[in-house]
Each structure stands twice: as structure tokens, then as C-alpha cells.
Scaffold this active site. Sequence first.
Site, mmCIF file in Angstrom:
data_model
loop_
_atom_site.group_PDB
_atom_site.id
_atom_site.type_symbol
_atom_site.label_atom_id
_atom_site.label_comp_id
_atom_site.label_asym_id
_atom_site.label_seq_id
_atom_site.Cartn_x
_atom_site.Cartn_y
_atom_site.Cartn_z
ATOM 1 C CD GLN A 188 -2.815 1.021 2.480
ATOM 2 O OE1 GLN A 188 -3.722 0.213 2.465
ATOM 3 N NE2 GLN A 188 -2.584 1.807 3.507
ATOM 4 C CD GLU A 233 -2.903 7.560 2.625
ATOM 5 O OE1 GLU A 233 -1.765 7.854 3.034
ATOM 6 O OE2 GLU A 233 -3.654 6.770 3.209
ATOM 7 C CE LYS A 251 -4.607 4.699 9.914
ATOM 8 N NZ LYS A 251 -4.902 3.476 9.107
HETATM 9 P P1 PGA Z 1 -6.596 3.783 5.400
HETATM 10 O O1 PGA Z 1 -5.064 3.762 5.038
HETATM 11 O O2 PGA Z 1 -6.923 5.122 5.933
HETATM 12 O O3 PGA Z 1 -7.266 3.483 4.082
HETATM 13 O O4 PGA Z 1 -6.820 2.696 6.415
HETATM 14 C C1 PGA Z 1 -4.073 4.261 5.878
HETATM 15 C C2 PGA Z 1 -3.232 3.160 6.465
HETATM 16 O O5 PGA Z 1 -3.460 1.966 6.201
HETATM 17 O O6 PGA Z 1 -2.316 3.446 7.225
HETATM 18 ZN ZN ZN Z 2 -1.865 1.087 7.518
#
Ligand code: PGA
Ligand code: ZN
Length: 437
Positions: A168, A210, A342
Site C-alpha cells: 500500500q 494519498e 488513528k
Molecule cells: P486507510 O489507510 O486510511 O485506508 O486505512 C491508511 C493506512 O493503512 O495506514
Molecule cells: Zn496502515
Amino acid sequence: MSNSKIKSTHARRVWDSRGRPTVEVEVTLNYNACGRAIAPAGASTGTGEAVENRDGGEAFGGLGVENSIAAVNGEIARALKGRDASDQTAIDKVLIDLDGTADKSRLGGNAMIATSMAVAHACAAARKVPLWRSLHDQENAPEPPFLPLPEIQIFGGGAHAGGRVDIQDYMVTAVGAATFAQALDWTADVYRAAAGLMNEAGRSHGVADEGGVWPDFDDNEQPLDMLVRAIEAAGLRPGRDMAISLDIAASQFGVKGRYRLAREDRTLDSDGLSGMLVDWVERYPIVAIEDPMSEGDKEGMVRFTWAVGKRVQVIGDDFLVTSASRIRAAARDGACNAVLIKPNQAGTLSETRAALEAARKAGFGAIVSARSGETEDVTIVHLAVGWGVDQLKVGSITRGERTAKWNEGLRIADQLEGDLFGGRLPPRARFPWRASG
Ligand code: PGA
Ligand code: ZN
């Protein structure tokens, strides 16, 4: 009349960086101090996260937030009226009790986190200080405030770029920078170099969710070579000035210990994936790997942490979902040595703070993080500084919802009179490549 009593709470629908509806909440106190915050949204979410309240049905592909807004304007507003906004723990407990579910699915994690953060902003406004200072003043044993070390995406993949590569986030972190501003300067140079190299090679397809380059690579390792080339092309030393950090987000392609790397048309078991990543750690200047295994693969996570945990940060995101109890369990098991923080995974600020506290007790590193669906909201930057967190992950250095955060960091650096990590980097983060480089 106290100036920290809540007079009104109001929600409206606004838009996020993927063009999806989201919830903005405004909290107004007596004497009219006002705070505002917007809920972000993930795409590669962990199953243990606070659940968003989405309307379903036809409108906005089912992603409407009218129910969340009604919850804020109705029962949440009534429950908070007259309460003391300066007692964040008590406010968040009201929200948690009112919701009454373990996963926050009734009121919605989106409604709850936007409200919780708006209360903190209102409180700071009443004190006439920036949120970071308001939070910092409430720390028990405050260290002098400092700026976090940025972790910044160069290539986006996985669920954020149509699966073009399986992994990712290919990120850089300016481990050798002396200031926050310099970390951004260097990253911008690397981004420009990477984008140039990608264009030359005909491998760039615009930007991912992002803001990183949406890449066209033949396998999952090529981006690492490209990153090293980009760091060198920017005149920086890989590993010493600028290191690599990865979010594997393995839950996206791994089920029950079988990991499907579609780009390479092969399937690995847990040890196979771990072996591939350990090999990368040997050969590339990598300092951090997030979610190397899927959220259900605890044994894999423990084995991976055992193998490389002394050399790199092993960060739990989907695996730990900003949960204090999961962080404590991971520390007991020897899984991970760092956690992504988060706020919308936890659902309230107090629970987010509790997760950070658990991480500190466990000796884990911590990285405050944005989501892939973001807005101009900059609360997380204030949390990182106010709470004294070492690292910050926001996505790339392009797109307004990302630069909003980095630019807010620069403003805070100015307020701190003398930019940031000032000689104290990294206080708790472990960056062995830097130490030995
Ligand atoms: P997400 O990605 O906000 O789509 O979860 C961010 C991450 O995986 O750190
Ligand atoms: Zn992540």
C-alpha cells in the site's frame, strides 16, 4: 457562568478527499468559543475499528451520513448541553454510554470522533490557545513541545491505487533531518525526483488516494529500487539522511495465513511473506514496516517482530486499531514494537489518548496518522505535538488535504520559536540505520 460549558453541538455534511460525504461537527460554548472538526475515513480499515455510521441505500453509493448528522444534532447535542467541555474524559464517556455498543455502530464512530475532537477545539478556543498548547498544558509531566518526524508517501499502492502494486505505502522518512521544515524540504526533493524518474520510464499514472505517485511496476520490489534512486537523485544518502518506510497493509491481500501477491501472480504463506520482507530489510535502508502480516495472523506478527524487531519499527495499524487493550496484548505476546494512532479507529479522543498511554507503557513507538479519506482538518497535527508523539503519517506531500497537515506543522514550528526536534530526535523512536549509518 463558566466559559467551558457546552451551549450547542451542530453537525453538517461536508466532503472528503475521495469526494465522499463526511461529518463536520461544531461545538459552541457559553461566551461563544467555538470548535470544529471533521471525521476522516479509511479504505483499508481494520475489522476492530470503531464502525462508521453510513446510510446505505441509493444516495452517494450508500455512503451518506444523514443518520450520523441526525445523531449529533439530536441525541448527542441534548446529552452534551450544559456539560463541561474541559473534562474530555467525561464528555467522551457520555458519548460512549449514549452509543451503548462495543464497536460504536449505533451513533457511529464518525459522528463520535468529530464531536469529541470539536469539543477539544472549543476548549482550546475558550482558553485562547492553539489546540496543541491546550493539550500540552494538560499533560502530567510535560516535556518541552517538539514537532514529530514525518513519514511521507512517495508511491501509493494496494487499495489506494487500484491494486497496481500489492503493497500500500512506499514512504520515506527524513531520519537525518535537523528540523521538521528540513524533513519536508528533503521529501519534496525526493518526491520530485521520483516523479521525474517515473515519468521518464513511462511508469507514472497520476496520483493515488494519498497523493503518492500511482505507479506501474512489474513487481513489489521495483518501487524500493526506484525509491533509493530517487533519494540519491535528490542528493541525499539513503539510510543516513532519508530512509524507507513501508505499509504492507497485508490484511488487504492475506486471508488465513495465505498472502496473494496478484502483481507477481504468486501466493505466499506467512513465513514466505515474512522471509520476503526480512530480505528487503537486509538489502534496503528500511526503518519501519507497518502491518507486515494480516490482522488475524498473530503468530506471523510475533515471528516477524522476533526476526527484525530490534532493527526496524514493526508497526501495528489494522492489527492494533488504536486500542489500548490490543496494544497491551501485543506487548505481552511480543507482536509489534510500535503502533499507528488513528483517532477515528478508537472513536473518541480519550480512547485515542489511552492507546498512546498503553503504547508508552509497553515501550512501543507511536505514529499519529491520518486516513486515506481526509479533509482540511488538521487536528491530528495538534494531537501529535500536544501529546509529544515522535512521528506523524499523513500520506504524501501533494494534495491539499495532506499539505494542510504539513503546513500546519510548519505554523506550529514557528510558534515554538525554533523549529522542532531540535537535537532531541529521535527521543524514543528507534532508527538503527541512522545510528549505525
Ligand atoms: P486507510 O489507510 O486510511 O485506508 O486505512 C491508511 C493506512 O493503512 O495506514
Ligand atoms: Zn496502515
